[in-house]
Write a protein that holds these residues in place. Structure first.
Motif, mmCIF file in Angstrom:
data_model
loop_
_atom_site.group_PDB
_atom_site.id
_atom_site.type_symbol
_atom_site.label_atom_id
_atom_site.label_comp_id
_atom_site.label_asym_id
_atom_site.label_seq_id
_atom_site.Cartn_x
_atom_site.Cartn_y
_atom_site.Cartn_z
ATOM 1 N N LEU A 228 -4.901 20.824 26.562
ATOM 2 C CA LEU A 228 -3.715 20.624 27.395
ATOM 3 C C LEU A 228 -2.665 19.796 26.657
ATOM 4 N N LEU A 229 -3.144 18.796 25.914
ATOM 5 C CA LEU A 229 -2.199 17.948 25.168
ATOM 6 C C LEU A 229 -1.465 18.761 24.107
ATOM 7 N N VAL A 230 -2.197 19.697 23.502
ATOM 8 C CA VAL A 230 -1.584 20.528 22.463
ATOM 9 C C VAL A 230 -0.550 21.465 23.100
ATOM 10 N N ALA A 231 -0.936 22.061 24.250
ATOM 11 C CA ALA A 231 -0.038 23.031 24.900
ATOM 12 C C ALA A 231 1.186 22.360 25.514
ATOM 13 N N ALA A 232 1.053 21.098 25.912
ATOM 14 C CA ALA A 232 2.173 20.411 26.587
ATOM 15 C C ALA A 232 2.448 19.083 25.901
ATOM 16 N N PRO A 233 3.350 19.083 24.911
ATOM 17 C CA PRO A 233 3.594 17.848 24.145
ATOM 18 C C PRO A 233 4.164 16.714 25.007
ATOM 19 N N HIS A 234 4.690 17.049 26.214
ATOM 20 C CA HIS A 234 5.237 15.992 27.067
ATOM 21 C C HIS A 234 4.158 15.373 27.969
ATOM 22 N N LEU A 235 2.922 15.821 27.828
ATOM 23 C CA LEU A 235 1.826 15.308 28.659
ATOM 24 C C LEU A 235 1.277 14.024 28.025
ATOM 25 N N ASN A 236 1.031 12.981 28.867
ATOM 26 C CA ASN A 236 0.606 11.694 28.325
ATOM 27 C C ASN A 236 -0.893 11.431 28.419
ATOM 28 N N LEU A 237 -1.551 11.995 29.440
ATOM 29 C CA LEU A 237 -2.984 11.729 29.561
ATOM 30 C C LEU A 237 -3.695 12.848 30.305
ATOM 31 N N VAL A 238 -5.008 12.971 30.026
ATOM 32 C CA VAL A 238 -5.839 13.988 30.663
ATOM 33 C C VAL A 238 -7.106 13.289 31.155
ATOM 34 N N PHE A 239 -7.433 13.483 32.437
ATOM 35 C CA PHE A 239 -8.674 12.875 32.954
ATOM 36 C C PHE A 239 -9.452 13.917 33.753
ATOM 37 N N GLY A 240 -10.751 13.972 33.510
ATOM 38 C CA GLY A 240 -11.580 14.997 34.146
ATOM 39 C C GLY A 240 -12.039 14.587 35.534
ATOM 40 N N THR A 241 -12.974 15.374 36.080
ATOM 41 C CA THR A 241 -13.401 15.180 37.470
ATOM 42 C C THR A 241 -14.149 13.860 37.667
ATOM 43 N N ARG A 242 -14.651 13.291 36.585
ATOM 44 C CA ARG A 242 -15.372 12.025 36.742
ATOM 45 C C ARG A 242 -14.641 10.882 36.044
ATOM 46 N N GLY A 243 -13.329 11.068 35.831
ATOM 47 C CA GLY A 243 -12.569 10.054 35.091
ATOM 48 C C GLY A 243 -11.649 9.207 35.973
ATOM 49 N N ILE A 244 -11.724 9.406 37.300
ATOM 50 C CA ILE A 244 -10.747 8.758 38.182
ATOM 51 C C ILE A 244 -10.757 7.235 38.055
ATOM 52 N N TRP A 245 -11.963 6.663 38.006
ATOM 53 C CA TRP A 245 -12.024 5.188 38.026
ATOM 54 C C TRP A 245 -11.685 4.576 36.676
ATOM 55 N N GLY B 275 1.705 4.330 24.330
ATOM 56 C CA GLY B 275 2.015 5.398 23.381
ATOM 57 C C GLY B 275 0.830 6.250 22.978
ATOM 58 N N GLU B 276 -0.389 5.890 23.433
ATOM 59 C CA GLU B 276 -1.567 6.736 23.154
ATOM 60 C C GLU B 276 -1.528 7.969 24.054
ATOM 61 N N ARG B 277 -2.327 8.965 23.736
ATOM 62 C CA ARG B 277 -2.469 10.129 24.648
ATOM 63 C C ARG B 277 -3.955 10.304 24.963
ATOM 64 N N PRO B 278 -4.501 9.434 25.845
ATOM 65 C CA PRO B 278 -5.958 9.451 26.053
ATOM 66 C C PRO B 278 -6.461 10.678 26.811
ATOM 67 N N VAL B 279 -7.719 11.056 26.490
ATOM 68 C CA VAL B 279 -8.394 12.169 27.166
ATOM 69 C C VAL B 279 -9.760 11.651 27.615
ATOM 70 N N ALA B 280 -10.082 11.768 28.918
ATOM 71 C CA ALA B 280 -11.379 11.304 29.414
ATOM 72 C C ALA B 280 -12.025 12.437 30.211
ATOM 73 N N VAL B 281 -12.872 13.211 29.544
ATOM 74 C CA VAL B 281 -13.477 14.364 30.231
ATOM 75 C C VAL B 281 -15.004 14.373 30.123
ATOM 76 N N GLU B 282 -15.604 13.215 29.893
ATOM 77 C CA GLU B 282 -17.066 13.196 29.814
ATOM 78 C C GLU B 282 -17.633 13.397 31.222
ATOM 79 N N LEU B 283 -18.698 14.207 31.321
ATOM 80 C CA LEU B 283 -19.336 14.387 32.634
ATOM 81 C C LEU B 283 -20.516 13.422 32.729
ATOM 82 N N THR B 284 -20.215 12.131 32.544
ATOM 83 C CA THR B 284 -21.273 11.132 32.493
ATOM 84 C C THR B 284 -21.998 11.047 33.838
ATOM 85 N N PRO B 285 -23.337 11.110 33.834
ATOM 86 C CA PRO B 285 -24.025 10.903 35.103
ATOM 87 C C PRO B 285 -23.930 9.437 35.519
ATOM 88 N N GLY B 286 -24.218 9.189 36.762
ATOM 89 C CA GLY B 286 -24.190 7.793 37.227
ATOM 90 C C GLY B 286 -22.895 7.450 37.928
#
Ligand code: SF4
Length: 446
Positions: A91-108, A120-131
């Motif tokens: 998504l970051l590659v397709a949309a250079p104006h996008l600042n961050l990506v968070f998956g279904t378990r990244g809300i907190w 200025g970072e472009r963080p991505v948090a998509v780990e499906l960590t259990p717990g």
């Protein structure tokens, strides 16, 4: 310092609505919600990957936000939810104006992700960590009368058309004590209706240190003082146990409505979908439900044009709809989703055939819905008022315990109240009524 402004756009199901509420809570220390993207400092899109159409809508919204970002370069834009989980970095590659990506378990993790994006970072948090089912205690704003309470996440079923197990991970149940505490707080603030949410609530409790069944959890919630209405979604028909069916007869707050997605009426298609039940087994459960609670309203999900679906298979679906007498159905054309087995199945159905079948199916459902609404004319029933009616500012809109929508004349002060309404007219999507009296005052929690 005044709080910055957060605009959230939510696509998809009730789980996503609940997740968006959690997003607002996670960022509440620094951000207040706004309904206008134009004045926001942070725009978050909570996405749905179930159908290609919803994914396309997200991409087009993302495109239009580019204009906003050009005007206000300090604006932060994030994409979360199922598409984010599926696409991640892409998504970051397709949309250079996008600042961050968070998956279904990244809300907190959002406060940290937003802080990093502001640097200025472009963080991505998509780990499906259990717990992560140690979900934080959710607080609802004062005056809110309906609450969506997540009791589990993920799914182990791998229906051959569905992307959920890939984007939401394996099933994980929340501790019953945490669920009860959150609902008790909501009721203490005069909340009235609770909907328990999960992809397949019927398998709730498996894997907990002290396993609890879903009917046991329902009984605990139903016993909480102050609860007027209890609902849940979504149920897998295969896991609908006799104990859960009995709960409809035994637990007073449990509303006489069940959403039981059947998807197809053809055994051949059900097997190809990996649903784990036949039409006969489904209809047996419907009969058992009606025996336990004769007034129960059943709603469902249906897919038309699944690979290999013939006209005869489709006819089986129409026949089952009549037999189950659904009050409402959410129906969709099959669309192949990445990673799913059905995307590679032979016998993909042409688009024009899918479109024609969907129209026929929806016409039948409209007929069944109107019949179900007509059966209620003349009855006096309890309505929970949800807000102004969309049709007229002089009217209010609420729901019966069966989840059918009722519009009736009344002042806005009645929003959030339980009222007794006489049902006077049936329409294809709703009923009309007349306010008769307030319901018996509901006991308030001290
Ligand atoms: S039960 Fe099937 S349709 Fe429902 S979320 Fe799980 S895999 Fe998807």
């Amino acid at each position: 310092m005044p709080k910055k402004k957060l605009y959230i756009r939510t696509f998809g199901c009730q789980m996503n609505v609940a997740d968006s509420e959690a997003i607002a809570q996670a960022l509440a220390a620094d951000y207040a919600l706004t309904a206008r993207a134009e004045e926001a400092d942070l725009v978050l899109i909570n996405t749905c990957a179930i159908r290609r159409k919803s994914e396309e809508k997200v991409r087009s919204l993302l495109g239009s936000l580019r204009v906003l970002k050009k005007r206000r370069p300090q604006l932060l834009i994030g994409v979360g939810g199922c598409v984010a989980q599926q696409e991640g970095e892409r998504l970051l590659v397709a949309a250079p104006h996008l600042n961050l990506v968070f998956g279904t378990r990244g809300i907190w993790r959002l406060p940290d992700l937003v802080h990093r994006a502001a640097q200025g970072e472009r963080p991505v948090a998509v780990e499906l960590t259990p717990g992560v089912c140690a979900l934080p205690h959710r607080l609802r704003p004062a005056g809110q009368v309906q609450a969506l309470v997540t009791i589990m996440q993920g799914c182990n079923n791998f229906c051959s058309f569905c992307v959920v197990p890939y984007v939401r991970g394996r099933e994980e149940s929340r501790e019953p004590g945490a669920i009860i505490a959150e609902i008790a707080d909501f009721l203490a603030a005069n909340g009235k209706e609770v909907t328990l949410l999960g992809q397949n609530v019927n398998s709730y409790g498996r894997g907990l240190p002290e396993p609890v069944t879903f009917p046991e959890l329902l009984a605990k919630v139903a016993a909480l003082p102050g609860l007027a209405r209890l609902r849940f979604a979504t149920s897998h028909p295969r896991d609908l146990s006799p104990e859960l069916i009995a709960a409809f007869a035994e637990l007073e707050p449990l509303c006489e409505h069940l959403h039981l997605p059947v998807q197809s009426g053809s055994d051949k298609i059900l097997a190809a979908m990996n649903r784990g039940y036949t039409r006969e087994e489904y209809l047996k459960k419907v009969a058992a439900l009606r025996k336990a609670k004769p007034d129960i309203a059943l709603t469902t999900d249906l897919i038309v044009g699944f690979p290999g679906e013939t006209e005869a298979d489709f006819q089986e679906t129409l026949k089952l709809m009549r037999e189950a007498d659904f009050v409402q159905a959410f129906s969709f054309k099959y669309s192949p989703r990445p990673q799913t087995r059905a995307a590679g199945f032979p016998g993909q159905v042409p688009e024009a055939v899918k479109t024609a079948r969907l129209a026929r199916l929806q016409a039948l459902q409209e007929e069944l819905t109107l019949k179900a609404n007509t059966r209620l004319i003349g009855r006096v029933a309890e309505v929970l008022v949800e807000g102004p009616s969309r049709r007229s500012p002089a009217e209010l809109c609420g729901r019966l315990r069966t989840n059918q929508v009722v519009n009736f004349p009344g002042p806005p002060e009645l929003v959030g109240r339980l009222l007794t309404v006489k049902l006077t007219e049936a329409h294809p999507h709703s009923l009309k009524g007349r306010w008769v009296a307030p319901s018996t005052p509901w006991p308030q929690v001290a």
